[in-house]
Design a protein around this motif. Structure first.
Motif, PDB file in Angstrom:
ATOM      1  N   UNK A 174     -14.296  20.148  89.186  1.00 58.10           N
ATOM      2  CA  UNK A 174     -13.788  21.050  87.855  1.00 58.10           C
ATOM      3  C   UNK A 174     -14.538  22.454  88.017  1.00 58.10           C
ATOM      4  N   UNK A 175     -13.860  23.451  87.661  1.00 58.20           N
ATOM      5  CA  UNK A 175     -14.615  24.650  87.278  1.00 58.20           C
ATOM      6  C   UNK A 175     -15.834  24.441  86.487  1.00 58.20           C
ATOM      7  N   UNK A 176     -16.674  25.198  87.015  1.00 62.03           N
ATOM      8  CA  UNK A 176     -18.114  25.409  86.258  1.00 62.03           C
ATOM      9  C   UNK A 176     -19.148  23.815  86.735  1.00 62.03           C
ATOM     10  N   UNK A 177     -18.467  23.266  87.635  1.00 59.31           N
ATOM     11  CA  UNK A 177     -19.310  22.115  88.076  1.00 59.31           C
ATOM     12  C   UNK A 177     -20.314  22.683  89.265  1.00 59.31           C
ATOM     13  N   UNK A 178     -21.330  21.756  89.466  1.00 58.65           N
ATOM     14  CA  UNK A 178     -22.477  21.917  90.454  1.00 58.65           C
ATOM     15  C   UNK A 178     -21.856  21.578  91.765  1.00 58.65           C
ATOM     16  N   UNK A 179     -21.993  22.408  92.825  1.00 60.81           N
ATOM     17  CA  UNK A 179     -21.672  21.938  94.241  1.00 60.81           C
ATOM     18  C   UNK A 179     -22.979  21.883  95.070  1.00 60.81           C
ATOM     19  N   UNK A 180     -22.765  20.850  96.088  1.00 57.42           N
ATOM     20  CA  UNK A 180     -23.564  20.553  97.045  1.00 57.42           C
ATOM     21  C   UNK A 180     -22.709  20.064  98.092  1.00 57.42           C
ATOM     22  N   UNK A 181     -22.950  20.955  99.459  1.00 58.78           N
ATOM     23  CA  UNK A 181     -22.342  20.204 100.615  1.00 58.78           C
ATOM     24  C   UNK A 181     -23.428  20.299 101.508  1.00 58.78           C
ATOM     25  N   UNK A 182     -23.649  18.989 102.035  1.00 60.31           N
ATOM     26  CA  UNK A 182     -24.990  18.667 103.004  1.00 60.31           C
ATOM     27  C   UNK A 182     -24.495  19.068 104.261  1.00 60.31           C
ATOM     28  N   UNK A 183     -25.629  19.582 104.963  1.00 64.08           N
ATOM     29  CA  UNK A 183     -25.545  20.079 106.312  1.00 64.08           C
ATOM     30  C   UNK A 183     -26.921  19.459 107.210  1.00 64.08           C
ATOM     31  N   UNK A 184     -26.673  18.860 108.263  1.00 63.93           N
ATOM     32  CA  UNK A 184     -28.024  18.855 108.962  1.00 63.93           C
ATOM     33  C   UNK A 184     -27.666  18.894 110.452  1.00 63.93           C
ATOM     34  N   UNK A 185     -28.824  19.376 111.338  1.00 61.80           N
ATOM     35  CA  UNK A 185     -28.591  19.966 112.497  1.00 61.80           C
ATOM     36  C   UNK A 185     -29.443  19.374 113.400  1.00 61.80           C
ATOM     37  N   UNK A 186     -29.037  19.431 114.882  1.00 60.73           N
ATOM     38  CA  UNK A 186     -29.929  19.082 115.897  1.00 60.73           C
ATOM     39  C   UNK A 186     -30.101  20.145 116.951  1.00 60.73           C
ATOM     40  N   UNK A 187     -31.253  20.535 117.115  1.00 58.03           N
ATOM     41  CA  UNK A 187     -31.172  21.727 118.135  1.00 58.03           C
ATOM     42  C   UNK A 187     -32.890  21.717 118.550  1.00 58.03           C
ATOM     43  N   UNK A 188     -32.759  22.367 119.796  1.00 63.02           N
ATOM     44  CA  UNK A 188     -34.133  22.356 120.331  1.00 63.02           C
ATOM     45  C   UNK A 188     -34.874  23.702 119.622  1.00 63.02           C
ATOM     46  N   UNK A 189     -36.064  24.006 119.555  1.00 58.67           N
ATOM     47  CA  UNK A 189     -36.519  25.192 119.147  1.00 58.67           C
ATOM     48  C   UNK A 189     -36.351  25.598 117.743  1.00 58.67           C
ATOM     49  N   UNK A 190     -35.926  26.881 117.546  1.00 55.68           N
ATOM     50  CA  UNK A 190     -35.895  27.217 116.036  1.00 55.68           C
ATOM     51  C   UNK A 190     -34.341  28.264 116.142  1.00 55.68           C
ATOM     52  N   UNK A 191     -33.418  27.468 115.730  1.00 55.52           N
ATOM     53  CA  UNK A 191     -32.064  27.980 115.583  1.00 55.52           C
ATOM     54  C   UNK A 191     -31.960  28.986 114.378  1.00 55.52           C
ATOM     55  N   UNK A 192     -31.086  29.674 114.354  1.00 57.93           N
ATOM     56  CA  UNK A 192     -30.614  30.538 113.113  1.00 57.93           C
ATOM     57  C   UNK A 192     -29.670  29.586 112.625  1.00 57.93           C
ATOM     58  N   UNK A 193     -29.081  29.626 111.181  1.00 61.43           N
ATOM     59  CA  UNK A 193     -28.260  28.747 110.452  1.00 61.43           C
ATOM     60  C   UNK A 193     -27.205  29.683 109.677  1.00 61.43           C
ATOM     61  N   UNK A 194     -26.151  29.182 109.554  1.00 60.02           N
ATOM     62  CA  UNK A 194     -25.154  30.025 108.830  1.00 60.02           C
ATOM     63  C   UNK A 194     -24.373  29.159 107.976  1.00 60.02           C
ATOM     64  N   UNK A 195     -23.558  29.710 106.944  1.00 61.46           N
ATOM     65  CA  UNK A 195     -22.663  29.180 106.262  1.00 61.46           C
ATOM     66  C   UNK A 195     -21.509  30.249 106.283  1.00 61.46           C
ATOM     67  N   UNK A 235     -25.504  25.153  98.082  1.00 59.92           N
ATOM     68  CA  UNK A 235     -25.470  24.788  96.858  1.00 59.92           C
ATOM     69  C   UNK A 235     -24.643  25.874  95.918  1.00 59.92           C
ATOM     70  N   UNK A 236     -24.107  25.705  95.025  1.00 59.81           N
ATOM     71  CA  UNK A 236     -23.613  26.558  93.949  1.00 59.81           C
ATOM     72  C   UNK A 236     -23.663  26.180  92.667  1.00 59.81           C
ATOM     73  N   UNK A 237     -24.318  26.725  91.646  1.00 58.95           N
ATOM     74  CA  UNK A 237     -24.557  26.320  90.258  1.00 58.95           C
ATOM     75  C   UNK A 237     -23.174  25.832  89.456  1.00 58.95           C
ATOM     76  N   UNK A 238     -22.152  26.870  89.495  1.00 57.09           N
ATOM     77  CA  UNK A 238     -21.069  26.837  88.703  1.00 57.09           C
ATOM     78  C   UNK A 238     -19.809  27.468  89.562  1.00 57.09           C
ATOM     79  N   UNK A 239     -18.926  26.462  89.950  1.00 65.01           N
ATOM     80  CA  UNK A 239     -17.985  27.024  90.844  1.00 65.01           C
ATOM     81  C   UNK A 239     -16.808  27.596  90.074  1.00 65.01           C
TER      82      UNK A 239
END
Lengths: 113, 112
Positions: free
Chosen positions: B14-35, B76-80
């Motif tokens: 619902x509008x104004x709710x808190x949002x979390x979308x989980x993301x995990x990764x597997x990588x060698x070294x130090x990747x850059x991460x994007x949404x 994450x977003x505090x109020x969608x």
């Protein structure tokens, strides 16, 4: 400021026909990519190029060929289309480097019947 | 090989709710991460990024922190808002600095 432009936007092919998708970018980017997007599969990399005259295979290259004769253009070819190639195809480009973002075209919706 | 795993959707809020979308990764070294975000009928566009451990990317009220110890980059977003309804993709760029590798995407639907 066009960014990344894909041609065509929609296409219907019969099984066995061939076609070429064109991607053009006006940002002087070194890297260009072709992805396909399928429901539940996310974006999967088909081929990519790190410079004019160079190409490399991605995750799902079978059935596709690419060419990068000019820096600003990246062509994706289907020599003999199959229904499994029905998908939305996205082209993207980026500057070279680890931290650089990719810019995407609007997509091409291809249906193979 | 390198890979990105996102929580499966759809996520309905619902509008104004808190949002979390989980993301995990597997990588060698130090990747850059994007949404990235994809609105209906459009291509993907960058939402935010982080390029090293403990970096926080933010844009339009969305935030994500690069956690190397847990190999995560949760959005994450505090109020969608209804206008946030879209498909969200987590992605990494491997250390060789060439291709972006995407997760499968999470569809967010926000109702008023």
């Amino acid at each position: 400021n066009a960014g990344v432009t894909q041609t065509p936007k929609f296409r219907v092919l019969k099984t066995g026909q061939s076609m070429t998708l064109l991607c053009a970018q006006d940002m002087n980017h070194e890297y260009m990519y072709w992805y396909r997007q399928d429901p539940g599969m996310g974006l999967r990399l088909i081929h990519y190029s790190v410079g004019e005259g160079t190409t490399a295979k991605g995750e799902v290259p079978d059935g596709y060929n690419v060419s990068r004769l000019k820096k600003q253009n990246f062509l994706l070819g289907l020599e003999s289309a199959a229904p499994s190639q029905t998908s939305v195809y996205f082209c993207a480009s980026s500057r070279a480097g680890l931290n650089t973002e990719a810019f995407f075209g609007q997509g091409t919706r291809l249906t193979v019947v | 090989g390198n890979s990105v795993t996102q929580m499966e959707g759809p996520v309905t809020l619902s509008e104004e709710a808190f949002l979390t979308i989980n993301c995990t990764y597997t990588a060698t070294g130090y990747p850059s991460l994007f949404w990235y975000v994809q609105y209906p009928g459009e291509g993907l566009q960058l939402l935010l990024k982080a390029t090293k451990a403990d970096d926080k990317g933010s844009n339009k009220g969305f935030e994500a922190t690069y956690r190397k110890e847990t190999t995560s980059f949760h959005l994450e977003k505090g109020s969608v808002q209804v206008s946030d309804s879209a498909v969200y993709f987590c992605a990494l760029k491997e250390q060789a600095g060439t291709a972006l590798i995407f997760g499968k995407g999470t569809t967010l639907s926000v109702s008023s």
